[in-house]
Design an enzyme around this catalytic site. Structure first.
Site, mmCIF file in Angstrom:
data_model
loop_
_atom_site.group_PDB
_atom_site.id
_atom_site.type_symbol
_atom_site.label_atom_id
_atom_site.label_comp_id
_atom_site.label_asym_id
_atom_site.label_seq_id
_atom_site.Cartn_x
_atom_site.Cartn_y
_atom_site.Cartn_z
ATOM 1 C CE LYS A 31 5.084 106.994 14.855
ATOM 2 N NZ LYS A 31 5.563 105.596 14.854
ATOM 3 C CG ASP A 58 2.737 103.611 13.592
ATOM 4 O OD1 ASP A 58 2.064 103.105 12.679
ATOM 5 O OD2 ASP A 58 3.903 104.036 13.426
ATOM 6 C CE LYS A 60 3.619 102.006 9.545
ATOM 7 N NZ LYS A 60 4.272 102.391 10.809
ATOM 8 C CG ASP A 63 -4.059 88.548 9.676
ATOM 9 O OD1 ASP A 63 -4.550 87.713 8.886
ATOM 10 O OD2 ASP A 63 -3.292 88.230 10.600
ATOM 11 C CB THR A 121 7.720 107.126 3.469
ATOM 12 O OG1 THR A 121 7.904 106.651 4.798
ATOM 13 C CG2 THR A 121 6.499 108.009 3.414
ATOM 14 N NE ARG A 213 15.045 108.798 13.222
ATOM 15 C CZ ARG A 213 15.229 108.145 12.090
ATOM 16 N NH1 ARG A 213 16.332 107.448 11.913
ATOM 17 N NH2 ARG A 213 14.323 108.199 11.130
HETATM 18 O O1 C5P Z 1 12.595 109.765 13.761
HETATM 19 P P1 C5P Z 1 11.595 110.124 12.697
HETATM 20 O O2 C5P Z 1 11.072 111.544 12.838
HETATM 21 O O3 C5P Z 1 12.075 109.803 11.317
HETATM 22 O O4 C5P Z 1 10.357 109.178 13.032
HETATM 23 C C1 C5P Z 1 9.229 109.106 12.230
HETATM 24 C C2 C5P Z 1 8.274 108.103 12.794
HETATM 25 O O5 C5P Z 1 7.217 107.928 11.876
HETATM 26 C C3 C5P Z 1 8.874 106.720 13.030
HETATM 27 O O6 C5P Z 1 8.233 106.168 14.184
HETATM 28 C C4 C5P Z 1 8.486 105.949 11.800
HETATM 29 O O7 C5P Z 1 8.322 104.583 12.039
HETATM 30 C C5 C5P Z 1 7.138 106.572 11.467
HETATM 31 N N1 C5P Z 1 6.704 106.443 10.082
HETATM 32 C C6 C5P Z 1 7.430 106.901 8.994
HETATM 33 N N2 C5P Z 1 6.941 106.745 7.721
HETATM 34 C C7 C5P Z 1 5.768 106.146 7.531
HETATM 35 C C8 C5P Z 1 5.027 105.692 8.612
HETATM 36 C C9 C5P Z 1 5.536 105.858 9.891
HETATM 37 O O8 C5P Z 1 8.486 107.472 9.164
HETATM 38 N N3 C5P Z 1 5.295 106.036 6.307
#
Ligand code: C5P
Length: 234
Positions: A31, A58, A60, A63, A121, A213
């Site tokens: 991603k 990603d 998002k 517009d 979220t 992460r």
């Molecule tokens: O590091 P982590 O596992 O928390 O990363 C989750 C990824 O998913 C990040 O790139 C974050 O921006 C993305 N994301 C999210 N919640 C959303 C949409 C995207 O955590 N609703």
């Protein structure tokens, strides 16, 4: 079931490539978000596609329909596999996004899949009610946006695994629920408020998981990736 999607949340191509070098020539699902795309642009995405990776771009989009349609045509030309918009942009905007993707993938015949973000979220129910003036429970808003995305012809939504079962009950069988907020049980949750393990995500009917992460900051990212994959497929 698709492989776990690794969130390449790095500030530069140099750092992202250093991370990817640990996986030798393995084909991955990746991603690319705003941080990396705005820093490195389309060339980096094209490189990932040349290397044979699955790419979820990603960005998002949100517009007016005409702008989103034309932007999606540009993104489809990169040959990416999955892109997204905010459902809050409305049904017309989502339909326009699909038209744009179709126009941009005429030559390849491979339209990228399109999913919608419902409520972020990071948005709490109180924030949604007070700032967006949406006077319903958060889950109802998420379901409403999911159905709107389905009506617009989209392929699915980004959502919390905790919402996936409810969305699945109210949408067609192949409607995708792509879910971030994944942690191995021993992990910290970082800034994610509600987290589940890969296995729980699967049990809750997630179609795909996005993991950042727990893999990118692991001492041994390849081992961490393999563990996540094992749990997800178990
Ligand atoms: O590091 P982590 O596992 O928390 O990363 C989750 C990824 O998913 C990040 O790139 C974050 O921006 C993305 N994301 C999210 N919640 C959303 C949409 C995207 O955590 N609703």
């Amino acid at each position: 079931m698709t492989d776990p999607i690794i969130a390449l949340d790095f500030p530069s191509a140099h750092e992202a490539e250093a991370f990817l070098s640990r996986f030798q020539n393995q084909k991955l699902a990746l991603k690319v978000g705003m941080e990396l795309f705005y820093a490195e642009g389309p060339e980096f995405v094209l490189r990932l596609k040349e290397q044979g990776h699955f790419v979820f771009l990603d960005l998002k989009l949100h517009d007016i329909p005409n702008t989103v349609e034309r932007a999606m045509t540009s993104l489809a030309r990169l040959g990416v596999d999955l892109v997204n918009v905010h459902a809050a942009g409305g049904k017309k905007m989502m339909e326009a996004a699909l038209r744009g993707l179709e126009a941009g993938s005429k030559t390849s015949g491979m339209r990228p899949k399109l999913i919608a973000v419902t409520q972020l979220t990071s948005t709490s129910e109180a924030e949604m009610q007070q700032e967006q003036l949406i006077p319903v429970p958060l889950e109802e808003s998420v379901l409403h946006y999911s159905k709107l995305a389905e009506q617009a012809g989209l392929d699915g939504v980004v959502c919390s695994s905790l919402e996936a079962s409810a969305i699945k009950q109210h949408t067609r069988a192949d409607f995708l629920c792509v879910t971030p907020g994944i942690r191995m049980s021993a992990d910290s949750s970082d800034d994610q408020k509600r987290v589940v393990t890969p296995r729980e995500a699967r049990d809750r009917k997630a179609s795909a998981i996005v993991v950042g992460r727990p893999i990118t900051r692991a001492e041994n990212p390849k081992e961490a990736y393999e563990e996540v994959t094992k749990e997800w497929n178990k």
